[in-house]
Scaffold this active site. Sequence first.
Site, mmCIF file in Angstrom:
data_model
loop_
_atom_site.group_PDB
_atom_site.id
_atom_site.type_symbol
_atom_site.label_atom_id
_atom_site.label_comp_id
_atom_site.label_asym_id
_atom_site.label_seq_id
_atom_site.Cartn_x
_atom_site.Cartn_y
_atom_site.Cartn_z
ATOM 1 N N LYS A 14 25.137 43.797 37.384
ATOM 2 C CA LYS A 14 24.475 44.870 38.148
ATOM 3 C C LYS A 14 25.398 46.076 38.312
ATOM 4 O O LYS A 14 25.005 47.202 38.084
ATOM 5 C CB LYS A 14 24.085 44.369 39.559
ATOM 6 C CG LYS A 14 23.197 43.148 39.552
ATOM 7 C CD LYS A 14 22.838 42.718 40.968
ATOM 8 C CE LYS A 14 24.032 42.292 41.820
ATOM 9 N NZ LYS A 14 24.618 40.980 41.443
ATOM 10 N N ARG A 90 20.164 41.656 50.025
ATOM 11 C CA ARG A 90 20.491 40.323 49.517
ATOM 12 C C ARG A 90 19.783 39.223 50.300
ATOM 13 O O ARG A 90 19.966 38.044 50.015
ATOM 14 C CB ARG A 90 21.988 40.095 49.683
ATOM 15 C CG ARG A 90 22.797 40.215 48.401
ATOM 16 C CD ARG A 90 24.252 40.048 48.815
ATOM 17 N NE ARG A 90 25.112 39.663 47.754
ATOM 18 C CZ ARG A 90 25.819 40.497 47.004
ATOM 19 N NH1 ARG A 90 25.694 41.786 47.142
ATOM 20 N NH2 ARG A 90 26.643 40.032 46.097
ATOM 21 N N ARG A 129 36.429 38.079 35.131
ATOM 22 C CA ARG A 129 36.330 39.476 35.560
ATOM 23 C C ARG A 129 37.644 39.925 36.205
ATOM 24 O O ARG A 129 38.306 39.176 36.911
ATOM 25 C CB ARG A 129 35.204 39.620 36.578
ATOM 26 C CG ARG A 129 35.190 40.980 37.263
ATOM 27 C CD ARG A 129 33.872 41.298 37.882
ATOM 28 N NE ARG A 129 33.562 40.482 39.035
ATOM 29 C CZ ARG A 129 32.419 40.577 39.707
ATOM 30 N NH1 ARG A 129 31.487 41.427 39.325
ATOM 31 N NH2 ARG A 129 32.199 39.815 40.749
ATOM 32 N N ARG A 162 39.576 39.680 41.732
ATOM 33 C CA ARG A 162 39.045 39.691 43.087
ATOM 34 C C ARG A 162 39.222 38.324 43.718
ATOM 35 O O ARG A 162 39.051 37.306 43.044
ATOM 36 C CB ARG A 162 37.553 40.030 43.063
ATOM 37 C CG ARG A 162 37.266 41.493 43.218
ATOM 38 C CD ARG A 162 35.838 41.843 42.960
ATOM 39 N NE ARG A 162 34.844 40.979 43.581
ATOM 40 C CZ ARG A 162 33.536 41.166 43.491
ATOM 41 N NH1 ARG A 162 33.081 42.198 42.806
ATOM 42 N NH2 ARG A 162 32.698 40.351 44.061
ATOM 43 N N ARG A 173 29.300 31.482 45.739
ATOM 44 C CA ARG A 173 28.461 32.693 45.736
ATOM 45 C C ARG A 173 27.158 32.466 44.979
ATOM 46 O O ARG A 173 26.112 32.997 45.347
ATOM 47 C CB ARG A 173 29.244 33.858 45.134
ATOM 48 C CG ARG A 173 30.260 34.424 46.125
ATOM 49 C CD ARG A 173 31.357 35.178 45.430
ATOM 50 N NE ARG A 173 30.875 36.293 44.660
ATOM 51 C CZ ARG A 173 31.478 36.767 43.570
ATOM 52 N NH1 ARG A 173 32.592 36.210 43.144
ATOM 53 N NH2 ARG A 173 30.984 37.786 42.929
HETATM 54 P P1 ADP Z 1 28.772 40.216 43.351
HETATM 55 O O1 ADP Z 1 27.486 40.899 43.063
HETATM 56 O O2 ADP Z 1 29.627 40.089 42.147
HETATM 57 O O3 ADP Z 1 28.625 38.945 44.137
HETATM 58 P P2 ADP Z 1 29.497 42.222 45.327
HETATM 59 O O4 ADP Z 1 30.644 43.082 45.067
HETATM 60 O O5 ADP Z 1 28.139 42.835 45.298
HETATM 61 O O6 ADP Z 1 29.647 41.047 44.307
HETATM 62 O O7 ADP Z 1 29.639 41.497 46.763
HETATM 63 C C1 ADP Z 1 30.795 40.806 47.116
HETATM 64 C C2 ADP Z 1 30.650 40.191 48.497
HETATM 65 O O8 ADP Z 1 30.414 41.217 49.485
HETATM 66 C C3 ADP Z 1 29.491 39.215 48.705
HETATM 67 O O9 ADP Z 1 29.799 37.903 48.272
HETATM 68 C C4 ADP Z 1 29.299 39.313 50.224
HETATM 69 O O10 ADP Z 1 30.270 38.596 50.933
HETATM 70 C C5 ADP Z 1 29.519 40.779 50.510
HETATM 71 N N1 ADP Z 1 28.259 41.539 50.413
HETATM 72 C C6 ADP Z 1 27.978 42.503 49.507
HETATM 73 N N2 ADP Z 1 26.735 42.976 49.697
HETATM 74 C C7 ADP Z 1 26.211 42.280 50.732
HETATM 75 C C8 ADP Z 1 24.952 42.287 51.389
HETATM 76 N N3 ADP Z 1 23.963 43.091 51.009
HETATM 77 N N4 ADP Z 1 24.772 41.427 52.424
HETATM 78 C C9 ADP Z 1 25.734 40.606 52.827
HETATM 79 N N5 ADP Z 1 26.935 40.537 52.241
HETATM 80 C C10 ADP Z 1 27.183 41.364 51.207
#
Ligand code: ADP
Length: 218
Positions: A14, A90, A129, A162, A173
Site C-alpha cells: 500500500k 483499520r 523490508r 522496522r 500484525r
Molecule cells: P503496515 O501496513 O506495514 O502494517 P503501517 O506503517 O501502516 O504498517 O502501520 C504500522 C503500525 O502502526 C501498525 O501495526 C499499528 O500499530 C499502527 N497503526 C498504523 N495505522 C493505524 C490505524 N489506522 N489504527 C491503529 N493503529 C495503526
Amino acid sequence: MGNFIFLGPPGAGKGTMAAILTQECGYAHISTGDILRAEIKQGTELGRQVKQCIEGGHLVPDELVAEIVADRLAEPELAGKGLVLDGYPRTVPQAQLLEATLAKIGLELSAVVLFEVGQDLLLKRLTSRRVCSACRAVYNLVYGPPRQEGVCDACGGEVIQRADDSLETARERLEVYEEQTKPLIRYYQGKGLLVRVLANQDKDMNFLALREALKAKL
Ligand code: ADP
C-alpha cells in the site's frame, strides 16, 4: 483526482503504491503508520503513548488515530489535492469516525482499493523490508535493495529494519489484520466502494494493475 483508501494486509504494498501515485500524479499521501513512527522518533507525548502498541504489532486506539487523521486532513496544503489514505481506517469504528470527518470537510470517498496478496509472500516481503531512518524511503533486500548496503539511495540516511518487521511481530500484525481490519472489506463492499487489485507481482506491474482499477473509478 478522487479520494482513495488503500486497504490490505501489512506488506501488500500500500505504502509503495501510494508513494508512486503521489510522485506521478500529485496525490497527498496520508500514512498513519508514518505519522505515528515520526511521533515516536521525535519523542513526543503521543509517540510515548503508542510506542509499545506499534512495536508489539497491535493497533493504537481508534480515537487517537482518528484525531491524528482529522488534524492532517485539516492542513491547508491538502486543499484541492486527491487523497490516498494508507493504513487508515483499520477497524470498522475508524471507518465510521472517518465518515464523520470527511462529511464535516465536504469530501467524498471515490473508492476503497483492496490489495490482495497471499500470506507467504506477505511474510517474505515484511521480513525483508528495510526503510530509511531519515527520509522513510522503502527498500527490500530481495526485491529492491539500496545500491550501497545500509545507505539510502535518495538521501544517504541509514537504512534499517522496522522494529515491527521481525518475523514474530509481522505474524502478529497479520493476525491483527485478519481479526480487526478484514471486516472492512464487507463494510465497504456494502457501500459499493470496494475495488480489488491483485498485488502479488513486482511493483511496476502492481502499479499498472492499480492504475487500471482507479481509471474505472474516476
Ligand atoms: P503496515 O501496513 O506495514 O502494517 P503501517 O506503517 O501502516 O504498517 O502501520 C504500522 C503500525 O502502526 C501498525 O501495526 C499499528 O500499530 C499502527 N497503526 C498504523 N495505522 C493505524 C490505524 N489506522 N489504527 C491503529 N493503529 C495503526
